[in-house]
Every structure is written in structure tokens, then in C-alpha cells.
Design a protein around this motif. Structure first.
Motif, short mmCIF file in Angstrom:
data_model
loop_
_atom_site.label_atom_id
_atom_site.label_comp_id
_atom_site.label_asym_id
_atom_site.label_seq_id
_atom_site.Cartn_x
_atom_site.Cartn_y
_atom_site.Cartn_z
N LEU A 154 -6.92 9.94 5.60
CA LEU A 154 -6.76 11.12 4.74
C LEU A 154 -6.12 10.74 3.41
N PHE A 155 -5.01 10.01 3.46
CA PHE A 155 -4.33 9.54 2.26
C PHE A 155 -4.36 8.02 2.25
N PRO A 156 -5.44 7.43 1.74
CA PRO A 156 -5.53 5.96 1.73
C PRO A 156 -4.32 5.32 1.06
N ALA A 157 -4.00 4.12 1.51
CA ALA A 157 -2.80 3.45 1.03
C ALA A 157 -2.77 3.33 -0.49
N ALA A 158 -3.89 2.97 -1.10
CA ALA A 158 -3.92 2.81 -2.56
C ALA A 158 -3.62 4.14 -3.26
N PHE A 159 -4.13 5.23 -2.70
CA PHE A 159 -3.90 6.55 -3.27
C PHE A 159 -2.42 6.90 -3.22
N LEU A 160 -1.80 6.73 -2.05
CA LEU A 160 -0.40 7.13 -1.90
C LEU A 160 0.53 6.21 -2.69
N ARG A 161 0.17 4.94 -2.78
CA ARG A 161 0.98 4.05 -3.63
C ARG A 161 0.99 4.56 -5.06
N ARG A 162 -0.18 4.94 -5.56
CA ARG A 162 -0.28 5.40 -6.94
C ARG A 162 0.47 6.71 -7.16
N VAL A 163 0.30 7.66 -6.26
CA VAL A 163 0.95 8.96 -6.42
C VAL A 163 2.47 8.82 -6.34
N ALA A 164 2.95 7.99 -5.42
CA ALA A 164 4.40 7.78 -5.31
C ALA A 164 4.96 7.15 -6.58
N ARG A 165 4.21 6.24 -7.15
CA ARG A 165 4.65 5.60 -8.39
C ARG A 165 4.64 6.58 -9.55
N GLU A 166 3.56 7.35 -9.66
CA GLU A 166 3.42 8.27 -10.78
C GLU A 166 4.39 9.44 -10.70
N ARG A 167 4.63 9.93 -9.50
CA ARG A 167 5.43 11.15 -9.37
C ARG A 167 6.90 10.90 -9.07
N LEU A 168 7.21 9.82 -8.37
CA LEU A 168 8.59 9.56 -8.02
C LEU A 168 9.13 8.25 -8.59
#
Length: 203
Positions: A154-168
Motif C-alpha cells: 500500500l505504501f511502498p518503501a520509496a514512497f514513505l521514505r520520500r513523504v517522511a523526508r518532505e513532511r517531517l
């Protein structure tokens, strides 16, 4: 299973049922439910999985929390509606496989009998609150960890890595497995949670 493991290690746990099937309940009511379940407990670690990422920071805004842990979770921006998350995070741009089967998407590494039981115990999800802007005004001032699952469909690793970096502005920690490690790897997840608590809230 994670609760039982943590209780066996001497921790108190509470896992409230959110009013997800009530059209009148929005994110604020979700947070109310969690806070009511917390009661007078202190020394809190809030753990949120998947859509729970929209509720957790609201809880941390209203009660004293030592640590917030997001497990394979959505990371909301202030004022963001859950329904807008996919567009705002450019989810459709991610390279990923598409699955129509719920077990294949959410529970691919969970024993079949347990996955089937999880589906049977699922409740209807009201769409009403999905379009409600989050009352979150800013990310709470609390230590935050993001734990992604390397095989999450559902949340591929590359996607969540990017969102965590961009948002937090943080790099997630990683664990093997799919979207529901509480069912597929309960002991390993409990180990991670206890290790986070030891680092962030030393006795």
C-alpha cells in the motif's frame, strides 16, 4: 498480539476502537475517543498505523506524550483532508504494483487464517470524514519515529521514505514485511517499540 507481548514486558496498553463507521464522527471525534481511552495514564507512547496517522498528532496536541511512532502510516500536513492525501503526496506517481484483492494488498505475509479473521472483524468505513480538513495546525512538538515496512504494497518503501523526508524532515526506520506488521511480525514490532521507548524516554 503486540499488546499481549508488551503487557508481558510490563507495559500498560490500550487500543481504542475508533468510531470509523459513524458518519457524524470526524478526526476530532477520533482523537476524543483515544483521549478518553487514555484516561489518567501518563508516560505515554502513541503508536499509529496506516490511516491512524491522521489521528495520532491530534492526540499529541491535547495530551502530554513522550513519543509518537508512525507504523506504515499516513503523515498528514496541517489542514489536510485524508481524501486529499493521495494527490498531495503524488502517490500515483510512485512505481508500484496494483492489487484488487485485500489480502494481497494488506496481508500478503500474514498467515491465511489470521488474515481472513482480520477481514471478518473489519468494520464499515464512513467516507464522510475523509473530506474533512484536519484540525491539525502544526506537527506536535514531540519526538516522532516513522517505521516503514520494506514489503508494504500500500505504501511502498520509496514512497514513505520520500513523504517522511518532505513532511517531517526525518529518515524512517525500516522493518521487513507488508502493511500489517502487528499481525505478521508482532514480536519484532514490539521489540522496535520497546527500543524506541528506551531511547526516547529513559527511566
Amino acid at each position: 498480539m503486540v499488546e499481549a507481548d508488551l503487557r508481558g514486558r510490563g507495559h500498560d496498553t490500550v487500543a481504542p476502537d475508533l468510531p470509523c463507521d459513524e458518519d457524524s464522527a470526524g478526526l476530532s471525534e477520533y482523537a476524543d475517543t483515544v483521549i478518553e481511552a487514555i484516561g489518567d495514564r501518563t508516560d505515554l507512547v502513541v503508536v499509529a498505523q496506516s490511516l491512524g496517522g491522521f489521528t495520532a498528532p491530534l492526540v499529541c496536541d491535547r495530551v502530554a506524550v513522550d513519543l509518537l511512532v508512525l507504523v506504515a502510516a499516513m503523515i498528514p500536513a496541517p489542514g489536510e483532508a485524508p481524501a486529499d492525501y493521495w494527490t498531495n503526496t503524488r502517490y500515483e506517481e510512485e512505481v508500484r504494483e496494483h492489487y484488487d484483492d485485500e489480502i494481497a494488498l494488506f496481508y500478503q505475509d500474514v498467515p491465511h487464517e489470521l488474515a481472513s479473521q482480520a477481514l471478518k472483524q473489519g468494520r464499515a468505513q464512513s467516507e464522510a470524514r475523509m473530506h474533512e480538513p484536519s484540525p491539525l495546525q502544526a506537527w506536535p512538538d514531540v519526538p516522532t519515529r516513522v517505521l516503514l515496512c520494506r514489503d508494504d504494497r500500500l505504501f511502498p518503501a520509496a514512497f514513505l521514505r520520500r513523504v517522511a523526508r518532505e513532511r517531517l524532515g526525518i529518515a524512517p526506520d525500516e522493518i521487513d514485511g507488508g502493511h500489517t506488521p502487528a499481525l505478521s511480525r508482532p514480536k519484532e514490532l514490539a521489540d522496535r517499540l520497546e527500543a524506541y521507548r528506551t531511547v526516547e524516554t529513559p527511566d
